[in-house]
Design a protein around this motif. Structure first.
Motif, PDB file in Angstrom:
ATOM      1  N   PRO A   1      26.934  -4.853  21.205  1.00 20.90           N
ATOM      2  CA  PRO A   1      28.051  -5.230  22.086  1.00 20.90           C
ATOM      3  C   PRO A   1      29.337  -5.441  21.290  1.00 20.90           C
ATOM      4  CG  PRO A   1      26.078  -6.414  22.720  1.00 20.90           C
ATOM      5  CD  PRO A   1      25.748  -5.697  21.430  1.00 20.90           C
ATOM      6  N   GLY A   2      30.424  -4.924  21.824  1.00 20.60           N
ATOM      7  CA  GLY A   2      31.698  -4.988  21.138  1.00 20.60           C
ATOM      8  C   GLY A   2      31.978  -3.792  20.259  1.00 20.60           C
ATOM      9  N   GLY A   3      30.983  -2.944  20.061  1.00 23.67           N
ATOM     10  CA  GLY A   3      31.142  -1.789  19.202  1.00 23.67           C
ATOM     11  C   GLY A   3      31.807  -0.617  19.903  1.00 23.67           C
ATOM     12  N   SER A   4      31.896   0.493  19.184  1.00 21.59           N
ATOM     13  CA  SER A   4      32.572   1.687  19.685  1.00 21.59           C
ATOM     14  C   SER A   4      31.721   2.928  19.473  1.00 21.59           C
ATOM     15  CB  SER A   4      33.909   1.880  18.960  1.00 21.59           C
ATOM     16  OG  SER A   4      34.787   0.805  19.174  1.00 21.59           O
ATOM     17  N   LEU A   5      31.941   3.896  20.337  1.00 24.05           N
ATOM     18  CA  LEU A   5      31.348   5.220  20.208  1.00 24.05           C
ATOM     19  C   LEU A   5      32.354   6.241  20.713  1.00 24.05           C
ATOM     20  CD1 LEU A   5      27.680   4.843  21.531  1.00 24.05           C
ATOM     21  CD2 LEU A   5      28.349   5.364  19.184  1.00 24.05           C
ATOM     22  N   ARG A   6      32.247   7.459  20.204  1.00 23.99           N
ATOM     23  CA  ARG A   6      33.068   8.550  20.703  1.00 23.99           C
ATOM     24  C   ARG A   6      32.147   9.665  21.162  1.00 23.99           C
ATOM     25  NH1 ARG A   6      36.801  13.096  17.833  1.00 23.99           N
ATOM     26  NH2 ARG A   6      38.466  13.231  19.406  1.00 23.99           N
ATOM     27  N   LEU A   7      32.174   9.937  22.438  1.00 22.38           N
ATOM     28  CA  LEU A   7      31.391  11.027  23.001  1.00 22.38           C
ATOM     29  C   LEU A   7      32.189  12.316  22.968  1.00 22.38           C
ATOM     30  CD1 LEU A   7      29.794   9.325  26.142  1.00 22.38           C
ATOM     31  CD2 LEU A   7      29.068   9.245  23.743  1.00 22.38           C
ATOM     32  N   SER A   8      31.482  13.422  22.773  1.00 26.13           N
ATOM     33  CA  SER A   8      32.104  14.751  22.792  1.00 26.13           C
ATOM     34  C   SER A   8      31.355  15.633  23.772  1.00 26.13           C
ATOM     35  CB  SER A   8      32.067  15.386  21.402  1.00 26.13           C
ATOM     36  OG  SER A   8      32.787  14.623  20.461  1.00 26.13           O
ATOM     37  N   CYS A   9      32.047  16.611  24.293  1.00 27.92           N
ATOM     38  CA  CYS A   9      31.440  17.578  25.206  1.00 27.92           C
ATOM     39  C   CYS A   9      32.014  18.957  24.873  1.00 27.92           C
ATOM     40  CB  CYS A   9      31.738  17.205  26.642  1.00 27.92           C
ATOM     41  SG  CYS A   9      31.246  18.447  27.865  1.00 27.92           S
ATOM     42  N   ALA A  10      31.136  19.864  24.475  1.00 31.56           N
ATOM     43  CA  ALA A  10      31.535  21.237  24.166  1.00 31.56           C
ATOM     44  C   ALA A  10      31.305  22.104  25.397  1.00 31.56           C
ATOM     45  CB  ALA A  10      30.733  21.759  22.987  1.00 31.56           C
ATOM     46  N   ALA A  11      32.354  22.745  25.870  1.00 28.81           N
ATOM     47  CA  ALA A  11      32.283  23.521  27.102  1.00 28.81           C
ATOM     48  C   ALA A  11      32.325  25.019  26.812  1.00 28.81           C
ATOM     49  CB  ALA A  11      33.427  23.149  28.029  1.00 28.81           C
ATOM     50  N   SER A  12      31.613  25.785  27.635  1.00 20.99           N
ATOM     51  CA  SER A  12      31.653  27.240  27.539  1.00 20.99           C
ATOM     52  C   SER A  12      31.235  27.826  28.872  1.00 20.99           C
ATOM     53  CB  SER A  12      30.738  27.739  26.412  1.00 20.99           C
ATOM     54  OG  SER A  12      29.397  27.393  26.668  1.00 20.99           O
ATOM     55  N   GLY A  13      31.527  29.115  29.055  1.00 23.56           N
ATOM     56  CA  GLY A  13      31.113  29.803  30.270  1.00 23.56           C
ATOM     57  C   GLY A  13      32.103  29.732  31.409  1.00 23.56           C
ATOM     58  N   PHE A  14      33.245  29.103  31.186  1.00 22.32           N
ATOM     59  CA  PHE A  14      34.287  29.050  32.214  1.00 22.32           C
ATOM     60  C   PHE A  14      35.627  28.814  31.524  1.00 22.32           C
ATOM     61  CE2 PHE A  14      35.078  24.403  32.485  1.00 22.32           C
ATOM     62  CZ  PHE A  14      34.016  23.946  31.722  1.00 22.32           C
ATOM     63  N   ILE A  15      36.694  28.970  32.273  1.00 28.24           N
ATOM     64  CA  ILE A  15      38.034  28.800  31.704  1.00 28.24           C
ATOM     65  C   ILE A  15      38.335  27.307  31.656  1.00 28.24           C
ATOM     66  CG2 ILE A  15      40.465  29.404  31.898  1.00 28.24           C
ATOM     67  CD1 ILE A  15      39.581  31.881  33.493  1.00 28.24           C
ATOM     68  N   PHE A  16      38.034  26.699  30.546  1.00 23.93           N
ATOM     69  CA  PHE A  16      38.096  25.254  30.387  1.00 23.93           C
ATOM     70  C   PHE A  16      39.450  24.685  30.799  1.00 23.93           C
ATOM     71  CE2 PHE A  16      36.719  21.284  28.679  1.00 23.93           C
ATOM     72  CZ  PHE A  16      37.796  20.725  28.000  1.00 23.93           C
ATOM     73  N   SER A  17      40.504  25.329  30.374  1.00 25.32           N
ATOM     74  CA  SER A  17      41.847  24.799  30.599  1.00 25.32           C
ATOM     75  C   SER A  17      42.262  24.820  32.069  1.00 25.32           C
ATOM     76  CB  SER A  17      42.871  25.588  29.774  1.00 25.32           C
ATOM     77  OG  SER A  17      42.829  26.950  30.125  1.00 25.32           O
ATOM     78  N   SER A  18      41.475  25.448  32.921  1.00 19.29           N
ATOM     79  CA  SER A  18      41.809  25.540  34.347  1.00 19.29           C
ATOM     80  C   SER A  18      41.059  24.519  35.195  1.00 19.29           C
ATOM     81  CB  SER A  18      41.494  26.944  34.879  1.00 19.29           C
ATOM     82  OG  SER A  18      42.306  27.905  34.251  1.00 19.29           O
ATOM     83  N   TYR A  19      40.262  23.696  34.564  1.00 21.95           N
ATOM     84  CA  TYR A  19      39.412  22.765  35.297  1.00 21.95           C
ATOM     85  C   TYR A  19      39.725  21.310  34.959  1.00 21.95           C
ATOM     86  CZ  TYR A  19      36.302  26.376  37.067  1.00 21.95           C
ATOM     87  OH  TYR A  19      35.785  27.448  37.743  1.00 21.95           O
ATOM     88  N   TRP A  20      39.694  20.480  36.003  1.00 19.96           N
ATOM     89  CA  TRP A  20      39.616  19.053  35.779  1.00 19.96           C
ATOM     90  C   TRP A  20      38.273  18.768  35.107  1.00 19.96           C
ATOM     91  CZ3 TRP A  20      42.527  14.658  37.479  1.00 19.96           C
ATOM     92  CH2 TRP A  20      43.742  14.977  38.094  1.00 19.96           C
TER      93      TRP A  20
END
Length: 122
Positions: A14-33
């Motif tokens: 508790p009180g700590g930090s994490l950074r989640l990442s998500c690698a996307a493919s198969g669609f035009i990433f920049s066009s999606y929320w």
């Protein structure tokens, strides 16, 4: 097809930090929320955060506002969630998701990964 590969979860005090990442493919990433959604044990999907296509507009659930920060890198097709001041109630399986438009309904999103587990415990 849509692929969304989440990573970065783990066990944190508790009180700590994490950074989640998500690698996307198969669609035009920049066009999606893009969204982060979580599911605690025995519970349904909970909307956590959203970011618009350009990254300049973000929204957060009240439960994480001020502690979590969503961001994206369109050139790399990557989505991130910086999580600070973590609490035991943040324990859940975290998913990233996409949708062409803005929506607060996780059931309407496109999912493509297995999620990444975040456990907050001392």
């Amino acid at each position: 097809q849509v692929q969304l590969v989440e990573s970065g979860g783990g066990l944190v005090q508790p009180g700590g930090s994490l950074r989640l990442s998500c690698a996307a493919s198969g669609f035009i990433f920049s066009s999606y929320w893009m969204y982060w959604v979580r599911q605690a044990p025995g519970k349904g999907l909970e909307w956590v955060s959203a970011i618009n296509t350009g990254g300049g507009t973000t929204y957060y659930a009240d439960s994480v506002k001020g502690r979590f920060t969503i961001s994206r890198h369109n050139t790399k097709s990557m989505l991130y969630l910086q999580m600070n001041s973590l609490k035991p109630e943040d324990t859940a399986l975290y998913y990233c998701a996409s949708k062409r438009w803005y929506s607060l309904s996780p059931d309407e999103y496109n999912y493509g990964g297995q999620g990444t587990q975040v456990t907050v415990s001392s």
